[in-house]
Design a protein around this motif. Structure first.
Motif, mmCIF file in Angstrom:
data_model
loop_
_atom_site.group_PDB
_atom_site.id
_atom_site.type_symbol
_atom_site.label_atom_id
_atom_site.label_comp_id
_atom_site.label_asym_id
_atom_site.label_seq_id
_atom_site.Cartn_x
_atom_site.Cartn_y
_atom_site.Cartn_z
ATOM 1 N N LEU A 143 0.835 -1.202 0.000
ATOM 2 C CA LEU A 143 0.000 0.000 0.000
ATOM 3 C C LEU A 143 0.875 1.259 0.000
ATOM 4 O O LEU A 143 0.568 2.243 -0.679
ATOM 5 C CB LEU A 143 -0.946 -0.011 1.199
ATOM 6 N N HIS A 144 1.973 1.195 0.772
ATOM 7 C CA HIS A 144 2.894 2.334 0.772
ATOM 8 C C HIS A 144 3.496 2.560 -0.604
ATOM 9 O O HIS A 144 3.654 3.687 -1.053
ATOM 10 C CB HIS A 144 4.013 2.117 1.795
ATOM 11 N N ILE A 145 3.825 1.436 -1.236
ATOM 12 C CA ILE A 145 4.399 1.541 -2.582
ATOM 13 C C ILE A 145 3.407 2.200 -3.525
ATOM 14 O O ILE A 145 3.721 3.139 -4.259
ATOM 15 C CB ILE A 145 4.776 0.127 -3.090
ATOM 16 N N LEU A 146 2.173 1.704 -3.447
ATOM 17 C CA LEU A 146 1.130 2.251 -4.315
ATOM 18 C C LEU A 146 0.916 3.733 -4.038
ATOM 19 O O LEU A 146 0.753 4.549 -4.954
ATOM 20 C CB LEU A 146 -0.166 1.462 -4.110
ATOM 21 N N LYS A 147 0.923 4.076 -2.757
ATOM 22 C CA LYS A 147 0.706 5.479 -2.393
ATOM 23 C C LYS A 147 1.803 6.353 -2.993
ATOM 24 O O LYS A 147 1.533 7.425 -3.540
ATOM 25 C CB LYS A 147 0.704 5.605 -0.867
ATOM 26 N N GLY A 193 -8.354 2.897 7.363
ATOM 27 C CA GLY A 193 -9.388 1.892 7.600
ATOM 28 C C GLY A 193 -10.789 2.430 7.408
ATOM 29 O O GLY A 193 -11.761 1.855 7.881
ATOM 30 N N GLU A 194 -10.892 3.565 6.704
ATOM 31 C CA GLU A 194 -12.218 4.168 6.505
ATOM 32 C C GLU A 194 -12.643 4.025 5.059
ATOM 33 O O GLU A 194 -12.582 4.977 4.291
ATOM 34 C CB GLU A 194 -12.180 5.655 6.880
ATOM 35 N N TYR A 195 -13.010 2.811 4.674
ATOM 36 C CA TYR A 195 -13.396 2.622 3.285
ATOM 37 C C TYR A 195 -14.480 1.559 3.213
ATOM 38 O O TYR A 195 -14.729 0.835 4.171
ATOM 39 C CB TYR A 195 -12.191 2.156 2.459
ATOM 40 N N GLU A 237 -6.741 9.531 -2.759
ATOM 41 C CA GLU A 237 -7.616 9.650 -1.583
ATOM 42 C C GLU A 237 -8.110 8.281 -1.134
ATOM 43 O O GLU A 237 -8.215 8.013 0.066
ATOM 44 C CB GLU A 237 -8.832 10.535 -1.919
ATOM 45 N N GLY A 238 -8.401 7.422 -2.108
ATOM 46 C CA GLY A 238 -8.842 6.063 -1.788
ATOM 47 C C GLY A 238 -7.788 5.311 -0.988
ATOM 48 O O GLY A 238 -8.095 4.596 -0.028
ATOM 49 N N ILE A 239 -6.508 5.489 -1.397
ATOM 50 C CA ILE A 239 -5.429 4.813 -0.670
ATOM 51 C C ILE A 239 -5.354 5.335 0.768
ATOM 52 O O ILE A 239 -5.160 4.577 1.719
ATOM 53 C CB ILE A 239 -4.091 5.035 -1.412
#
Lengths: 399, 638
Positions: free
Chosen positions: A307-311, A345-347, A337-339
């Motif tokens: 996730l960090h990589i993607l961000k 944890g708000e998705y 914003e989605g990431i």
């Protein structure tokens, strides 16, 4: 890695400056073009457009003035192979440009050099000067009457989007770096409105070898649809990062062995705009028809947080979008914003699916390759690493 | 408008201006395409968007505008083309080969919805509190495509401060959707170049030089950007609340003058098609709203012709007879956008500008002097409003030099759109109003003043009078029905020569004290030109600078807005070449229906020179009230 350590079947094989030019000047433009068509060389920047076709279109264009532009705006995160070519093999790049000029009938060549590579400018200009002294540039090159060609170096200013050929041309013309509508394509309406071919550094560097040793020789390497070899810029979690020349069709797992990567979890093929390939697919091959890449290979081992990589990638795109078209300008912000929502944890899965859907819209509706490819990592990482990312712990590796 | 071969066009759009092919034979024939399985043959080079229109398929657009070069940035008009991996922007795709197009596939519909949703997510504000509510292109698209839920959220705070610095144009960039129509209008259509996109990625926004307020940059206030903005990001600086306050104040005597162009266009605000003149209905409506007097700006347009015409004659006399330096060609000065344009771009040519004020300002000066005196009203109690098609008129009436009466000559410039809003607010449906006349003492005006509204109109009005002054013949004897057709129409630059010949008439009494006879004009040829839109003005100015053919002209009419005043920045939205054509038609039709069609025949004009401006045109009194001076602004003084 030193130059003498580099080994490769095509690009890193032996070549003497000027040989390719001598060879083509003895032939007709058409024959040289046929050689290149025979080699099935495709553009090395990533899109993979057949080089011979592009040059044929510029050669056929009816115009007094034509341009050959070398795209040295190497900006894809994780690529550094063009720097190696320019620094250690300038004879390949510049001979390639001279040959291209001969084929298409251009009198002017421009190297669009990445802003961050300014330190290369002096040595490249010195090199061009030495070519002029040897009559490899200038008037009547190698005594070929009427073959005049010269190269200038122009600096980019640090915008990723200017690696896109029409944005690059805009930048050269002094405008904002923004992609143009296509058609018309640069081959008919390019720099200053003239027919222009824009080629990657590596594509041009392949040319002197092809014209010296033949298309058949070039095709010995690679696969049927991806002929020849490719430079890979390997970085990330491995013992031997660097630039490697490997034949197209090399398996990802084999590459990982060569660079001594252990415990690999994922390989990002094609940089931030490419796809993230999970361990289960390491038997895939690097080729236009499978895992295509402009050369960037980033290796991640098990300790990395996907996730960090993607961000990191998405932050890059939010900043580097040129901002002209809606899907790319706002879409990337929404994906980022989605990431952040996942991190907190708000998705909802519903919204995450909506964002993937948005990503697919961006892939087809954005104006240029930037917005068309920026959702690739978002979609591939969320799909390939969903267990890790949606683990109820903000994507934090179960810790 | 016409040629796009200028250098200020954003490069990304320059080579992509796709001209509509008019003659199939000249561009190499036609091509057959299939749109939604229906075959259609179109001229080669037609855009997909145009081809769809031809086959009756509607494609949503936002950044596309008929007057502007192609941008292809909003991406709402995307369609599927068989064999292509990505969707194509139909506005920017010229058809050059047979292809199969689909305009409503799941992928296309999803993309359109997503794109509209993305725009809404960044678009600040709520529709019900927006002045463009019901007239917003983004809102219309959202409604049409069922985008009603802010899927990707919605900004809760404005991103940018509203720029209210300008007298004319207000910029609220939080409502901007970055279609860049304003940028293309400013740089390409008008060649002014005040607005451009800056920064990149999600920080991209439209800005001015060094992000200065609009008041501090070289904006000419033409308001053409407002006319083309799809949302409420750009609007005119609306004084209607102050005007209501004045109307509601029993001590104030509120006067409105109405220009011809708003009258020809205001019907559009009330659901009528373009080209319905509402002059007399408007008179009634304005009275019912509470204006004390309604005057016709055409009266001072007639006066402008006399003053400006006399000025031209004096300049020619000075140059030809006295052999002294006179600034020729003389330029018209009634378009305040053009005046500010020349002040910025060609400050060395300000002497060429006629010193005559615009009709609006002449009227302002007369209302608070001549009229106030006559009516026995204290000028400090007079509130003078001008209904104009123009946003630059708001700036003009605030120029410090416009205090000839000892007061602010015109208190408020009101646009057609703002007027319509006031009329609606008063509960009046304009088209239903009975007709009534203008008020005295300025009641009647000529058709010459009326046609000021269309490009070429000022020149035509001037020529109608000059011909009669100099030749002593009726204009009708030279031009059929006194219609000077070569000066009409929408060519960017028009040029005309009028040979004077060897027969000249008597100098009319009104200027007899200035020139003794016309013998010095015998055999001369009057050379005149007309330009509309500042891009075309620039062409003429550069030609003059280079000593080209226009430097030999005697008189040139310049209008800042494409089409002239009928296409002004205060006119109803939208604006297209077709709409402007219809508005112009309405004006010319009204002119032809009038008895009185020459400025010098206007009895009220004759009267005012007899009663008030007794030392005649360009005399002392008229210089004090009806003439002005200009400021060398250059590129750095706003």
């Amino acid at each position: 890695m030193e130059k003498k350590e580099r080994k490769g079947a095509v690009l890193f094989s032996a070549y003497k400056r000027g040989d390719g030019i001598k060879k083509v000047l003895a032939k007709s433009r058409e024959d040289v073009l046929l050689d290149i068509r025979e080699s099935k060389l495709k553009g090395r920047g990533g899109a993979g457009f057949p080089t011979a076709t592009k040059w044929m279109m510029v050669a056929a264009a009816n115009s007094e003035t034509k341009y050959i532009i070398c795209n040295a705006d190497e900006g894809e995160p994780g690529t550094f192979k063009d720097r190696v070519l320019l620094l250690e093999y300038p004879e390949l790049v510049f001979d390639g440009m001279v040959i291209a000029a001969y084929i298409i009938g251009a009198k002017n060549g421009i190297v669009y050099l990445r802003g961050e590579y300014e330190y290369l400018k002096k040595s490249l200009e010195d090199y061009l000067e030495s070519m002029r002294k040897d009559n490899l540039l200038g008037q009547n090159i190698l005594s070929k009457k009427g073959f005049d060609f010269d190269i200038t170096i122009r600096m980019g200013s640090g915008a990723y989007v200017c690696g896109e050929e029409t944005a690059l041309i805009e930048s050269l013309e002094g405008s904002r770096g923004e992609a143009r509508n296509r058609p018309p394509f640069p081959v008919t309406t390019g720099y200053m409105g003239h027919p222009t071919t824009v080629n990657n550094v590596e594509t041009l560097a392949s040319i002197p070898h092809i014209v010296s040793k033949g298309g058949e020789w070039f095709k010995k390497n690679g696969t049927d649809k991806s002929t020849g070899s490719k430079l890979f810029s390997v970085s990330g979690d491995c013992r031997k990062p660097g630039v490697y020349e490997l034949p197209w069709g090399t398996k990802i797992s084999d590459l990982l062995k060569i660079v001594e990567a252990e415990d690999s979890k994922a390989v990002q093929v094609g940089g931030a705009s490419g796809f993230c390939i999970p361990k289960s697919q390491f038997n895939r091959t690097l080729a236009y028809e499978d895992a295509a890449t402009g050369g960037s290979i980033i290796i991640f081992n098990e300790s990395r947080n996907m996730l960090h990589i993607l961000k990191n990638f998405m932050e890059f795109f939010v900043e580097e979008s040129c901002g002209q078209c809606t899907p790319c300008r706002i879409g990337n912000v929404k994906l980022l914003e989605g990431i952040r929502m996942i991190e907190k944890g708000e998705y909802t899965f519903n919204y995450m699916n909506q964002l993937k859907d948005l990503g697919r819209t961006m892939q087809v509706a954005s104006k240029c390759g930037l917005g068309q490819s920026s959702p690739n990592s978002f979609i591939s990482i969320l799909e390939n690493f969903k267990d890790e990312i949606f683990n109820g712990n903000g994507g934090n590796n179960g810790k | 408008m016409e040629s796009k071969d200028n250098l200020r066009v954003p490069g990304s759009q320059k080579p992509l201006t796709i001209e509509k092919p008019s003659d199939l034979n000249t561009i190499g024939g036609t091509v057959s395409v299939e749109i939604n399985e229906k075959k259609i043959t179109v001229p080669l080079g037609t855009t997909i968007l145009e081809a769809c229109k031809m086959s009756g398929i509607s494609i949503p657009t936002l950044c596309n505008h008929e007057d502007l070069c192609v941008a292809g940035v909003c991406r709402i008009c995307v369609v599927e083309v068989e064999g292509m991996r990505t969707l194509q922007a139909s506005c920017a795709f010229p058809i050059t080969a047979p292809m199969k197009i689909r305009t409503s596939t799941p992928m296309v519909r999803k993309a359109r919805r997503n794109i509209i949703d993305l725009m809404l997510s960044e678009h600040y504000g709520e529709c019900y509190s927006c002045f463009r509510n019901g007239k917003c292109e983004l809102q219309a698209l959202a409604k049409e495509y069922g985008v009603d839920s802010y899927t990707y959220g919605h900004v809760s705070k404005p991103k940018y401060e509203i720029d209210k610095s300008s007298y004319s144009v207000i910029r609220d960039m939080s409502k901007c959707v970055l279609c860049k129509r304003c940028v293309r209008t400013c740089i390409d259509l008008q060649e002014v170049g005040v607005l451009e996109a800056v920064d990149r990625g999600d920080k991209t926004h439209i800005s001015t030089f060094l992000n200065k307020p609009l008041n501090d940059v070289i904006c000419i206030n033409c308001g053409q950007c407002i006319n083309r903005c799809p949302t409420a990001a750009l609007r005119a600086n609306d004084p209607s609340d102050e005007i209501w306050a004045a109307i509601d104040d029993p001590k104030k005597h509120v006067i409105i003058q109405t220009a011809p162009s708003p009258r020809a266009a205001i019907g559009e605000e009330f659901g009528l098609g373009a080209g319905h003149s509402m002059t007399r209905e408007l008179n009634t409506a304005l009275k019912r709203i509470g204006f004390d007097k309604v005057f016709d700006t055409n009266f001072t347009a007639d006066l402008t012709i006399i003053e400006e015409g006399t000025e031209l004659i004096l300049r020619l006399y000075k140059a030809l007879v006295k052999k002294e330096d006179a600034a020729l060609p003389q330029f018209t000065s009634c378009s305040p956008g053009w005046v500010k344009f020349i002040e910025h771009y060609y400050p060395d040519y300000l002497d060429n500008l006629s010193s005559a004020k615009s009709p609006q300002q002449m009227f302002g000066a007369l209302i608070k002097t001549f009229y106030a005196q006559k009516a026995g009203i204290d000028p400090s109690d007079v509130v003078s409003v001008a209904l104009m098609p123009c946003s630059a008129k708001k700036f003009e009436c605030n120029r410090p030099e416009m205090h000839a009466s000892g007061f602010k000559d015109v208190d408020y410039g009101l646009t057609t759109r703002e007027m319509a809003k006031m009329i609606r607010e008063a509960g009046i449906n304009l088209p239903e109003m009975p007709k009534s006349d203008f008020d005295d003492p300025f009641g009647e005006a000529s058709g010459a003043g009326l046609i000021f509204g269309a490009t070429g109109g000022v020149m035509e009005a001037a020529i109608r009078s000059v011909v009669e002054f100099v030749l002593g013949k009726k204009t009708e004897d030279i031009f059929e029905k006194a219609n000077i057709i070569p000066l009409r129409g929408f060519d960017g630059v028009k040029y005309m020569e009028i040979p004077i010949g060897n027969e000249v008439g008597e100098v009319p009494d009104i200027i007899k004290h200035l020139v003794p006879d016309w013998n010095w004009l015998k055999g001369a040829t009057l050379k005149i030109a007309v330009a509309h839109g500042t891009a075309n003005a620039k062409k003429i100015m550069d030609n003059i600078k280079a000593g080209g053919k226009f430097s030999e002209c005697h008189f040139i009419e310049f209008m800042a807005c494409p089409g002239g005043c009928i296409g002004g920045g205060g006119q109803p939205i939208p604006t297209t070449p077709e709409i402007r054509k219809l508005r112009a038609k309405a004006i010319y039709a009204e002119d032809e229906s009038l008895e009185l069609r020459k400025s010098h025949e206007n009895p009220n004009v004759v009267k005012i020179y007899n009663e008030f401006l007794t030392d005649g045109p360009c005399g002392h009194q008229s210089h004090k009230l009806l003439h002005t001076h200009y400021t060398k602004r250059g590129r750095y003084i706003a």
